[in-house]
Design an enzyme around this catalytic site. Structure first.
Site, PDB file in Angstrom:
ATOM      1  N   ARG A 177       6.227   0.177  10.460  1.00 41.96           N
ATOM      2  CA  ARG A 177       6.888   0.260   9.163  1.00 41.96           C
ATOM      3  C   ARG A 177       8.069  -0.711   9.145  1.00 41.96           C
ATOM      4  NH1 ARG A 177       3.070   1.660   7.261  1.00 41.96           N
ATOM      5  NH2 ARG A 177       2.474   3.565   6.187  1.00 41.96           N
TER       6      ARG A 177
ATOM      7  N   GLU B  41       8.882  -5.481   0.664  1.00 36.32           N
ATOM      8  CA  GLU B  41       7.581  -6.147   0.555  1.00 36.32           C
ATOM      9  C   GLU B  41       7.163  -6.255  -0.902  1.00 36.32           C
ATOM     10  OE1 GLU B  41       5.039  -3.747   2.994  1.00 36.32           O
ATOM     11  OE2 GLU B  41       5.907  -4.459   4.861  1.00 36.32           O
TER      12      GLU B  41
ATOM     13  N   HIS C 184       1.733  -7.390   5.916  1.00 38.57           N
ATOM     14  CA  HIS C 184       1.350  -5.974   5.991  1.00 38.57           C
ATOM     15  C   HIS C 184      -0.175  -5.874   5.986  1.00 38.57           C
ATOM     16  CE1 HIS C 184       2.885  -1.663   5.041  1.00 38.57           C
ATOM     17  NE2 HIS C 184       1.770  -1.614   5.759  1.00 38.57           N
TER      18      HIS C 184
END
Length: 354
Positions: A252, A281, A309
């Protein structure tokens, strides 16, 4: 506001499931699982206020991706909601405490993407430890004179090195197995696992994060995001790392202070870093680390890799994630079988708060 309704509108004898932040609009996979049992109300929003209040108050369940925050205020509007399914592993975008108080179970999908994430972490380690970025850039710039192996910012033997895993759940275990296959000595720190856990794994368990950081040649982070773990890797922790080590985060983004990564790389204390996740993000505005990387600053060349990601992603993994999410809706809403619940306190909510 963008909306797409699957199933031709809400039918009273169907279950109404709200998808507030659909990553993909078709929901063909989900409908293939649930058939005519569920009427999906599909939006592509990041702000709960952009969705009509009636959608929140009348839904029987919510299928939420990662962009929408299910806050306490949102939960207070869920008059009929019987379940929330997070389409993915991390559930920090859902206020689970508020859901528990309202008697709403929250489930996630932990049983997809483990191998993809583990492979991605090891790929990052190999990319950095074997100088692949530098070699590629050299040959691309000058195929003749760049065709040399020596004088690379980061290149080393992995065999005999120490791989440090912070967290040893299913992903940590999968990554550790792959590191061990590269003849690395694996150590790990996980205070939430029972004594003797290390005997089943055959890896060395260390008693503190500081000990792991001081000993590991490669540090890999895989813990959930919570108030206790938020920015658990900051300046002090990076300074505690073994000099010339490598840091990888595929867990994370907000576990790590990305500006601290910039400072420790700039100082030369650690050799390299790989990040698949970032605090924001997309990372806009760009933090100094990504500015330096994007501008091709010489001091960072061959020492940093970033991906969007994407560690979880493969077509097969994506299909698993969506299929399992839809299956959990049917299992609980139709058959009363709750799977992968992350807020067991929901069962103790009083009738007056439901």
């Amino acid at each position: 506001m963008t909306k797409s309704v699957q199933g031709g509108g809400h039918v009273p004898n169907k279950l109404k499931v709200l998808v507030p932040d659909a990553h993909l609009r078709d929901l063909d996979v989900e409908r293939g699982v649930t058939g005519e049992l569920i009427d999906y109300q599909v939006y592509d929003e990041i702000d709960a206020a952009a969705i009509p209040d009636e959608e929140w108050t009348s839904c029987d369940a919510i299928l939420v991706w990662h962009r929408m925050k299910i806050t306490r205020e949102v939960v207070s509007r869920l008059s009929r909601c019987r379940m929330i399914v997070r389409v993915g592993v991390g559930f920090d975008n859902v206020d689970t405490a508020a859901c528990s108080e309202r008697g709403i179970p929250v489930s996630n999908v932990p049983n997809y993407g483990t191998t993809e994430v583990a492979d991605h972490a090891i790929a990052m380690m190999l990319y950095l430890a074997r100088g692949l970025g530098t070699y590629q850039a050299r040959i691309k710039a000058d195929p003749a004179h760049g065709f040399v192996a020596e004088n690379v910012p980061v290149v080393r033997r992995l065999r005999g090195g120490t791989f440090g895993a912070i967290g040893m759940g299913r992903i940590g275990t999968a990554i550790a197995r792959r590191a061990a296959a590269h003849d690395m000595h694996v150590i790990y720190h996980d205070p939430f696992l029972p004594e003797g856990h290390e005997l089943g794994l055959g890896y060395e368990r260390v008693g503190s994060l500081d000990e792991l950081l001081a000993r590991a040649d490669v540090v890999s982070l895989h813990v959930p995001l919570s108030d206790a773990t938020r920015f658990m890797m900051s300046d002090a922790q990076f300074q505690a790392m073994k000099p010339n080590s490598i840091f990888i985060n595929i867990a994370r983004g907000k576990l790590v202070d990305v500006d601290a990564v910039y400072r420790t790389l700039l100082s030369g204390h650690i050799a390299a870093a790989g990040l698949d996740v970032l605090p924001n993000e997309p990372p806009m505005p760009l933090p100094p680390l990504l500015e330096a990387w994007r501008n091709g600053e010489e001091w960072l060349a061959g020492r940093f890799i970033v991906t969007p990601h994407a560690a979880f992603y493969s077509e097969a993994g994506y299909l698993d994630m969506r299929t399992f999410s839809a299956q959990m809706l049917v299992d609980y809403l139709v058959h009363g079988r709750l799977r992968n619940n992350v807020n067991p306190a929901w069962q103790h909510a009083t009738p007056s708060t439901r």
